[in-house]
Scaffold this motif. Structure first.
Motif, short mmCIF file in Angstrom:
data_model
loop_
_atom_site.label_atom_id
_atom_site.label_comp_id
_atom_site.label_asym_id
_atom_site.label_seq_id
_atom_site.Cartn_x
_atom_site.Cartn_y
_atom_site.Cartn_z
N VAL A 93 -8.60 -3.63 -5.25
CA VAL A 93 -7.07 -4.04 -5.60
C VAL A 93 -5.92 -2.89 -5.80
CG1 VAL A 93 -5.64 -5.64 -6.93
CG2 VAL A 93 -8.37 -6.84 -6.43
N LEU A 94 -5.26 -2.61 -4.84
CA LEU A 94 -4.71 -1.54 -5.59
C LEU A 94 -3.20 -2.31 -6.00
CD1 LEU A 94 -5.49 0.77 -2.21
CD2 LEU A 94 -6.26 0.31 -4.31
N ASN A 95 -2.41 -1.77 -6.47
CA ASN A 95 -1.00 -1.48 -7.15
C ASN A 95 0.15 -0.72 -5.49
OD1 ASN A 95 -0.28 -2.08 -9.40
ND2 ASN A 95 -1.36 -1.02 -10.12
N HIS A 96 1.12 -2.02 -5.42
CA HIS A 96 1.61 -1.16 -4.55
C HIS A 96 2.55 -0.39 -4.85
CE1 HIS A 96 5.26 -1.37 -1.46
NE2 HIS A 96 3.82 -0.58 -0.95
N ALA A 97 2.69 0.78 -4.24
CA ALA A 97 3.07 2.04 -4.62
C ALA A 97 5.17 2.30 -3.80
CB ALA A 97 2.79 3.46 -4.19
#
Length: 77
Positions: free
Chosen positions: A41-45
């Motif tokens: 799971v990644l944060n959208h930059a």
């Protein structure tokens, strides 16, 4: 499927850490990887323009008259 990457949109909140991402996805403790092996799971930059891609251009007329999104590239009629 052995691997999946989920991208969290950061429209109105700050980037989340591993435990916060887990809580956001309903994981009782730890990060999402602990509950769902193979899940990243990644944060959208969103502040980095390189994270965006132009898929097509929707004309104003089509946008106003249709709820349907872009279906072809690079220009939607």
């Amino acid at each position: 499927m052995s691997r999946l990457t989920a991208l969290i949109a950061l429209g109105t909140h700050a980037a989340m850490g591993e435990r916060e991402l887990g809580a956001h996805l309903g994981c009782p403790e730890g990060g999402p990887e602990e509950r769902h092996p193979g899940l990243t799971v990644l944060n959208h930059a969103g502040w980095e323009m390189s994270t965006f891609a132009s898929l097509c251009i929707i004309s104003a007329d089509r946008s106003a008259s249709s709820p349907v999104g872009c279906t072809t590239a690079p220009r939607c009629g």
